[in-house]
Design a protein around this motif. Structure first.
Motif, short mmCIF file in Angstrom:
data_model
loop_
_atom_site.label_atom_id
_atom_site.label_comp_id
_atom_site.label_asym_id
_atom_site.label_seq_id
_atom_site.Cartn_x
_atom_site.Cartn_y
_atom_site.Cartn_z
N ALA A 173 -7.48 2.80 -4.54
CA ALA A 173 -6.49 3.60 -3.83
C ALA A 173 -5.07 3.12 -4.13
O ALA A 173 -4.11 3.53 -3.49
CB ALA A 173 -6.74 3.53 -2.32
N PHE A 174 -4.94 2.24 -5.14
CA PHE A 174 -3.67 1.64 -5.55
C PHE A 174 -3.00 0.90 -4.38
O PHE A 174 -1.85 1.15 -4.02
CB PHE A 174 -2.73 2.69 -6.14
CG PHE A 174 -1.65 2.08 -7.01
CD1 PHE A 174 -1.75 0.77 -7.46
CD2 PHE A 174 -0.53 2.80 -7.38
CE1 PHE A 174 -0.78 0.21 -8.25
CE2 PHE A 174 0.46 2.26 -8.18
CZ PHE A 174 0.33 0.95 -8.62
N THR A 175 -3.77 0.00 -3.80
CA THR A 175 -3.25 -0.99 -2.87
C THR A 175 -3.34 -2.33 -3.57
O THR A 175 -4.36 -2.66 -4.16
CB THR A 175 -4.09 -1.01 -1.58
OG1 THR A 175 -3.94 0.23 -0.90
CG2 THR A 175 -3.64 -2.14 -0.67
N THR A 176 -2.28 -3.11 -3.53
CA THR A 176 -2.25 -4.39 -4.21
C THR A 176 -2.21 -5.52 -3.19
O THR A 176 -1.50 -5.44 -2.19
CB THR A 176 -1.04 -4.50 -5.15
OG1 THR A 176 0.16 -4.29 -4.40
CG2 THR A 176 -1.11 -3.43 -6.23
N LYS A 177 -3.00 -6.57 -3.47
CA LYS A 177 -3.07 -7.70 -2.55
C LYS A 177 -3.10 -9.00 -3.34
O LYS A 177 -3.72 -9.09 -4.40
CB LYS A 177 -4.33 -7.64 -1.68
CG LYS A 177 -4.41 -6.43 -0.77
CD LYS A 177 -5.68 -6.45 0.07
CE LYS A 177 -5.77 -5.26 1.00
NZ LYS A 177 -6.98 -5.31 1.86
N SER A 182 0.84 -1.20 0.00
CA SER A 182 0.00 0.00 0.00
C SER A 182 0.87 1.25 0.00
O SER A 182 2.10 1.19 0.15
CB SER A 182 -0.92 0.00 1.23
OG SER A 182 -0.15 -0.04 2.42
N ASN A 183 0.21 2.40 -0.16
CA ASN A 183 0.88 3.71 -0.10
C ASN A 183 2.01 3.84 -1.12
O ASN A 183 3.10 4.29 -0.79
CB ASN A 183 1.40 3.98 1.32
CG ASN A 183 0.29 4.03 2.34
OD1 ASN A 183 -0.81 4.49 2.06
ND2 ASN A 183 0.57 3.52 3.54
N TYR A 184 1.73 3.46 -2.35
CA TYR A 184 2.70 3.65 -3.42
C TYR A 184 2.90 5.15 -3.67
O TYR A 184 1.93 5.89 -3.84
CB TYR A 184 2.21 3.03 -4.72
CG TYR A 184 2.25 1.53 -4.78
CD1 TYR A 184 3.39 0.84 -5.20
CD2 TYR A 184 1.13 0.78 -4.46
CE1 TYR A 184 3.41 -0.54 -5.29
CE2 TYR A 184 1.13 -0.61 -4.56
CZ TYR A 184 2.27 -1.26 -4.97
OH TYR A 184 2.28 -2.62 -5.06
#
Length: 283
Positions: free
Chosen positions: A115-119, A40-42
């Motif tokens: 929100a550009f969080t990757t999982k 997260s938080n890119y």
């Protein structure tokens, strides 16, 4: 540009026909693996970042009880791939552990949020003899414009975990991994930067009976390029999770169809053994 595709391939068997697997020593032959990666938080520094274009892929397959395979492709959110008891299927985009419940199952899921969080997650619990595997993978492309000659930096937070166990005394193994990569290409398609830092790349296996691996990892990281000329580049971040379990015990037996079904099939199905392979190729 295409993302490397992860495939689960069954050999020495008929692809979509049902195989039944006899349970063998439930208490002494359980193989469990869980792989999680959340980023997260890119933040891009030194360049202007454009809109994100994403893709994701999930897959699950097993010769267990039940047997089967599933695969999903999506843009930002590939649907969860799951093989196992229907009542045990986790909710969509559930990245928490399902754990040692309702075996045999295999599942993979992947998500790129707005929100550009990757999982990504892959998980499997195998008791029956044979194999299982699962994966969740994703990638995101975005333009980056360098207005002043210099370096580009990508920073982000991560929370990863590998959890494997082989609590029984029988032979077999369980393996899991997660991976992450950041690359930049110039306008001609030439790769000018690539990084796969150790903090967000890990693998583990348990081949010794009664073995356990628990490896959580979290923190923040910054990846920086060398000096780049003024211009527009293409950045890509990608990640993948895999789990593979193998239990050599148990007997794979013939699924006996009704006489009418047998006439349609034309031949009985006997699968004396099978193997699942997870082949990973990074972009």
């Amino acid at each position: 540009m295409k993302m490397a595709r992860r495939r689960l391939v069954a050999v020495n068997g008929a692809t979509f026909l049902i195989a039944m697997i006899a349970l063998s020593d439930r208490a002494g032959a359980q193989f469990y693996g869980y792989s999680l990666q959340q980023i997260s938080n890119y933040v891009i520094s030194g360049a202007a970042m454009g809109p994100v274009s994403s893709n994701s892929l999930t897959s699950a397959a097993q010769l267990g009880s039940p047997s089967g395979s599933a695969a999903q492709i999506g843009t930002s959110d590939a649907l969860e791939s799951y093989v196992g008891p229907p009542l045990g299927k986790p909710a969509e985009n559930s990245f928490t552990q399902k754990g040692l419940t309702t075996p045999d199952y295999a599942r993979g899921d992947a998500l790129i949020s707005t929100a550009f969080t990757t999982k990504g997650v892959a998980e499997a619990d195998l008791v029956s003899g044979a194999n299982s595997g699962a994966s969740g993978s994703w990638f995101a492309l975005f333009p980056v414009t360098v207005s002043t000659r210099g370096s580009i930096s990508l920073s982000f937070d991560f929370a990863n975990e590998l959890d494997l166990s082989h609590p029984g005394a029988s032979a077999g193994n369980v393996m899991a991994d997660y991976s992450f990569n950041f690359t930049i290409q110039d306008g001609s398609g030439l790769q000018v930067f690539s990084s796969s830092p150790t903090n967000v790349n890990s693998s583990a296996s348990v081949v010794v009976p009664n073995g356990i691996v628990f490896r959580p990892s979290s923190g923040s990281i910054t990846l920086s390029t060398g000096t780049l000329a003024v211009g527009t580049y293409t950045g890509m971040v990608s990640g993948a999770n895999h789990v593979y379990t193998f239990n050599p015990n148990g007997i794979i037996v013939q699924a006996v169809p009704e006489p009418s079904g047998m006439a349609l099939v034309g031949v009985g199905l006997l699968i004396p053994g099978a193997a699942f392979f997870i082949r990973r190729r990074r972009a």
